[in-house]
Enzyme design. Structure first.
Site, PDB file in Angstrom:
ATOM      1  CD  GLU A 121      47.905 -14.811   6.456  1.00  0.00           C
ATOM      2  OE1 GLU A 121      47.209 -15.798   6.177  1.00  0.00           O
ATOM      3  OE2 GLU A 121      47.670 -14.072   7.433  1.00  0.00           O
ATOM      4  CG  HIS A 127      45.093 -13.576   2.680  1.00  0.00           C
ATOM      5  ND1 HIS A 127      46.203 -13.452   3.470  1.00  0.00           N
ATOM      6  CD2 HIS A 127      44.026 -13.288   3.464  1.00  0.00           C
ATOM      7  CE1 HIS A 127      45.823 -13.103   4.690  1.00  0.00           C
ATOM      8  NE2 HIS A 127      44.510 -13.005   4.721  1.00  0.00           N
ATOM      9  CB  SER A 179      42.876  -7.122  14.371  1.00  0.00           C
ATOM     10  OG  SER A 179      44.187  -7.657  14.299  1.00  0.00           O
ATOM     11  CG  ASN A 198      41.301 -16.670   5.449  1.00  0.00           C
ATOM     12  OD1 ASN A 198      41.458 -17.885   5.289  1.00  0.00           O
ATOM     13  ND2 ASN A 198      42.237 -15.779   5.145  1.00  0.00           N
ATOM     14  CD1 TRP A 199      37.593 -20.501   9.691  1.00  0.00           C
ATOM     15  CD2 TRP A 199      37.569 -22.741   9.736  1.00  0.00           C
ATOM     16  NE1 TRP A 199      36.477 -20.887  10.386  1.00  0.00           N
ATOM     17  CE2 TRP A 199      36.436 -22.259  10.431  1.00  0.00           C
ATOM     18  CE3 TRP A 199      37.762 -24.113   9.630  1.00  0.00           C
ATOM     19  CZ2 TRP A 199      35.511 -23.112  11.026  1.00  0.00           C
ATOM     20  CZ3 TRP A 199      36.837 -24.969  10.214  1.00  0.00           C
ATOM     21  CH2 TRP A 199      35.721 -24.462  10.909  1.00  0.00           C
ATOM     22  CE  LYS A 200      44.273 -15.336   8.166  1.00  0.00           C
ATOM     23  NZ  LYS A 200      45.123 -14.254   8.610  1.00  0.00           N
ATOM     24  CD  GLU A 219      42.162  -9.666   4.817  1.00  0.00           C
ATOM     25  OE1 GLU A 219      41.325 -10.060   5.632  1.00  0.00           O
ATOM     26  OE2 GLU A 219      43.117 -10.364   4.428  1.00  0.00           O
ATOM     27  N   GLY A 226      46.140 -10.224  12.308  1.00  0.00           N
ATOM     28  CA  GLY A 226      46.659 -11.002  13.432  1.00  0.00           C
ATOM     29  C   GLY A 226      47.418 -10.193  14.467  1.00  0.00           C
ATOM     30  N   GLY A 285      39.723 -13.520  10.286  1.00  0.00           N
ATOM     31  CA  GLY A 285      40.622 -14.658  10.437  1.00  0.00           C
ATOM     32  C   GLY A 285      40.374 -15.377  11.750  1.00  0.00           C
ATOM     33  N   GLY A 286      41.224 -15.090  12.736  1.00  0.00           N
ATOM     34  CA  GLY A 286      41.210 -15.827  13.999  1.00  0.00           C
ATOM     35  C   GLY A 286      39.849 -15.927  14.659  1.00  0.00           C
TER      36      GLY A 286
HETATM   37  P1  13P Z   1      42.734 -11.834  11.613  1.00  0.00           P
HETATM   38  O1  13P Z   1      41.240 -11.562  11.706  1.00  0.00           O
HETATM   39  O2  13P Z   1      43.166 -13.032  12.355  1.00  0.00           O
HETATM   40  O3  13P Z   1      43.524 -10.591  11.882  1.00  0.00           O
HETATM   41  O4  13P Z   1      43.005 -12.205  10.054  1.00  0.00           O
HETATM   42  C1  13P Z   1      42.503 -11.366   9.062  1.00  0.00           C
HETATM   43  C2  13P Z   1      42.695 -12.032   7.751  1.00  0.00           C
HETATM   44  O5  13P Z   1      43.802 -12.185   7.276  1.00  0.00           O
HETATM   45  C3  13P Z   1      41.502 -12.532   7.063  1.00  0.00           C
HETATM   46  O6  13P Z   1      41.779 -12.905   5.759  1.00  0.00           O
END
Ligand code: 13P
Length: 250
Positions: A95, A93, A209, A9-11, A163, A169, A230-231
């Protein structure tokens, strides 16, 4: 058997030059033992999908509108995402729940839209730290699943991503046995509503994470069918070892 899934997920990250990371990833995993999907920002979906045509990596989106078309300025529908080359869409998600006030009912409508369009939904659920500390985790997940999965999910493949909001994050993760316990609860809820066959076919991902250093221990945990990353999905050198750990656990 459930084929394991590594989803990135590149957000809100990625410009045209980030397509090189998708090309690198695709070249590094020509015939993986697990599924790989990258969900870049909507602006890159079409070009990314063209880039991986005929390759093992597929492309997904991060949200869709509940309607197929209409007067909704700035929104993107599930058929549009499909038309652009997406196969998958992340929905619910935390967010989006936080930034856009998305309710379980809204997420349910979006999930139904994704299924109508032939997209594979990755439905995200997870508790906040306060909810976890109050011992409410399983109840919160049960409610999110009950309210955000449409009845139509019965006849389709879907993916659930667990999640924990506090793990996203933050560098923090639950212990692998805690993740397994939550995934078993999710599968039991799916079984109670949709039957054992559907529950047994549903892939349950962990997200929050996930890094090269902790991936193997998370993937060794029972009932973990992959990860939503994510990251660490933004760069090929970070995501590839996670994919390798997942494939090694297949
Ligand atoms: P991180 O891997 O950066 O913690 O993000 C997880 C996430 O929200 C994937 O959708």
């Amino acid at each position: 058997m459930r084929r394991r899934l590594a989803a990135g997920n590149w957000k809100m990250h990625g410009l045209a030059d980030s397509l090189a990371a998708i090309a690198d990833l695709s070249a590094a995993h020509p015939d993986p033992a697990c599924d790989i999907v990258i969900c870049p920002p909507a602006t890159l979906i079409h070009r990314a999908a063209d880039l991986v045509l005929g390759r093992a990596v597929s492309i997904g989106a991060q949200d869709c509108h509940a309607e197929d078309a209409g007067a909704h300025t700035g929104d993107i529908s599930a058929p549009m995402l499909r038309d652009a080359g997406a196969t998958t869409v992340i929905l619910g998600h935390s967010e989006r729940r936080a930034d856009h006030g998305e309710t379980d009912a809204a997420i349910r409508a979006k999930t139904h839209a994704a299924l109508r369009a032939g997209l594979l939904p990755i439905l995200c659920v997870g508790e906040t730290l306060a909810q976890r500390e109050a011992g409410e985790t399983l109840g919160i997940l049960s409610t999110q699943l009950a309210l955000s999965l449409p009845d139509e999910a019965r006849d389709h493949a879907i993916v659930i991503a667990y999640e924990p909001v506090w793990a996203i994050g933050s560098g923090l993760t639950p212990d692998p046995d805690q993740i397994s316990a939550v995934h078993a609860h999710i599968r039991a809820e799916m079984s109670a509503r949709f039957g054992t066959e559907m529950a047994g076919a549903t892939r349950i991902l962990y997200g929050g994470s996930v890094k090269p250093a902790n991936a193997a221990s998370i993937f060794a945990a029972p009932d973990v069918d992959g990860a939503l990353v994510g990251g660490a999905s933004l760069r090929e050198p970070d995501f590839s070892p996670i994919i390798a750990a997942l494939c090694a656990s297949c």
